[in-house]
Design an enzyme around this catalytic site. Structure first.
Site, PDB file in Angstrom:
ATOM      1  CG  HIS A   1      -1.854   1.082   1.366  1.00  0.00           C
ATOM      2  ND1 HIS A   1      -1.782   2.036   2.355  1.00  0.00           N
ATOM      3  CD2 HIS A   1      -2.928   1.404   0.602  1.00  0.00           C
ATOM      4  CE1 HIS A   1      -2.773   2.891   2.214  1.00  0.00           C
ATOM      5  NE2 HIS A   1      -3.486   2.535   1.161  1.00  0.00           N
TER       6      HIS A   1
ATOM      7  CG  HIS B   1      -3.593   9.031  -0.464  1.00  0.00           C
ATOM      8  ND1 HIS B   1      -4.300   9.949   0.282  1.00  0.00           N
ATOM      9  CD2 HIS B   1      -4.358   7.908  -0.486  1.00  0.00           C
ATOM     10  CE1 HIS B   1      -5.429   9.400   0.693  1.00  0.00           C
ATOM     11  NE2 HIS B   1      -5.490   8.162   0.246  1.00  0.00           N
TER      12      HIS B   1
HETATM   13  O1  G3P Z   1      -6.714   1.602  -2.626  1.00  0.00           O
HETATM   14  C1  G3P Z   1      -6.953   0.909  -1.456  1.00  0.00           C
HETATM   15  C2  G3P Z   1      -6.795   1.884  -0.366  1.00  0.00           C
HETATM   16  O2  G3P Z   1      -5.553   2.484  -0.584  1.00  0.00           O
HETATM   17  C3  G3P Z   1      -7.882   2.900  -0.420  1.00  0.00           C
HETATM   18  O3  G3P Z   1      -7.672   3.913   0.449  1.00  0.00           O
HETATM   19  O4  G3P Z   1      -7.216   6.259   0.815  1.00  0.00           O
HETATM   20  O5  G3P Z   1      -5.390   4.602   1.080  1.00  0.00           O
HETATM   21  O6  G3P Z   1      -6.209   5.171  -1.183  1.00  0.00           O
HETATM   22  P1  G3P Z   1      -6.574   5.034   0.263  1.00  0.00           P
HETATM   23 CA    CA Z   2      -5.204   3.630  -2.711  1.00  0.00          CA
END
Ligand code: G3P
Ligand code: CA
Length: 270
Positions: free
Chosen positions: A18, A61
């Site tokens: 992530h 992000h």
């Molecule tokens: O894409 C999965 C997860 O990353 C969604 O939340 O806000 O971390 O992009 P975010």
């Molecule tokens: Ca994401």
């Protein structure tokens, strides 16, 4: 859709890094991606996309540069050249002194093109269209970059080298209209997954391979329900060993995690 999960019955769970190995290094920098890809050997590099004033897709992000760089303002108001002047790593050293490393200072915001150049077409990318309503043409530009790197070849798509995820169903529909062979994942905000009716799930399943729910929403029961519609399930963002084990016991197909080394150890246990 050429689902990479079509014959994946006995496959171990998928490790999605992530924002890279963002528990250890500044998110969405080469430092973070290098760690997850080369050292921890996560299955996927997760890339969130924003778009610059001059139409370049970059890995970030937030819609603003404020949190993860030394600049301020909206990504859409920066040209790529302007964005490249920012330091995307020092914030991490300041926020997490115990994890700070000198090489994190001065990390740059990478473009999607640079990310694929660096890790190549043997790597796997889990790419999110962020704020697509702010960036008209984002989906076309994404497919253009993927096509340039030959990642839209059937052989690559079949092996799941590219998965495209979004909270926006409209954005996923746009991608699907541009290229029906790309595997798609619908992300759902906290509390949404149990509000989806059987009909909505059937409609989604007609063009979407997987669901990415907030991990706090998942139970044994609703995981089974989603699986019964044929979805691959990748909850986000799962960072503790206890949650990883619990979700695996529900039958998820993998998780998004800031600690890919931790999840990888768990999924590889015999
Ligand atoms: O894409 C999965 C997860 O990353 C969604 O939340 O806000 O971390 O992009 P975010
Ligand atoms: Ca994401």
């Amino acid at each position: 859709v050429l689902s990479p999960y079509a014959d994946a019955k006995n496959k171990v769970q998928t490790v999605v890094a992530h924002r890279g190995a963002s528990g250890y290094a500044p998110e969405h920098t080469f430092a973070s991606y290098d760690l997850s890809h080369y050292k921890m050997k996560a299955d996927y590099i997760e890339v969130d996309l924003q778009m610059t004033k001059d139409g370049q897709l970059v890995a970030m992000h937030d819609e603003t540069v404020d949190r993860t760089t030394n600049g301020t303002g909206l990504v859409k108001d920066f040209t790529l050249a302007e964005l490249k002047k920012l330091d995307a790593g020092s914030w991490f050293n300041e926020k997490y002194p115990a994890l700070a490393r000198p090489e994190y200072a001065g990390q740059k915001v990478p473009t999607l093109d640079e990310v694929i150049n660096r890790y190549g077409t043997k790597a796997k990318y889990y790419i999110e269209t962020k704020s697509p309503e702010v960036y008209p043409g984002m989906e076309q530009q994404l497919l253009k970059v993927l096509n340039k790197h030959k990642l839209l070849k059937k052989s690559r798509l079949k092996k799941g080298h590219v998965l495209i995820q979004s909270f926006s169903t409209e954005s996923l529909i746009k991608v699907h209209q541009l290229n029906t062979a790309v595997s798609l994942v619908q992300l759902t905000d906290r509390g949404v997954v149990d509000t989806l009716t059987d009909q909505q799930l059937r409609d989604l399943k007609s063009f979407v391979m997987g669901i990415g729910p907030n991990y706090k929403d998942l139970t044994v029961k609703n995981t089974k329900r989603l699986k019964s519609f044929g979805f691959v399930i990748h909850p986000y963002t799962v960072n503790t060993e206890a949650d990883m084990r619990r979700l695996n016991s529900y039958g998820v197909d993998g998780v998004f995690t800031n600690y890919p080394d931790l999840y990888k150890r768990i999924v590889n246990e015999k």
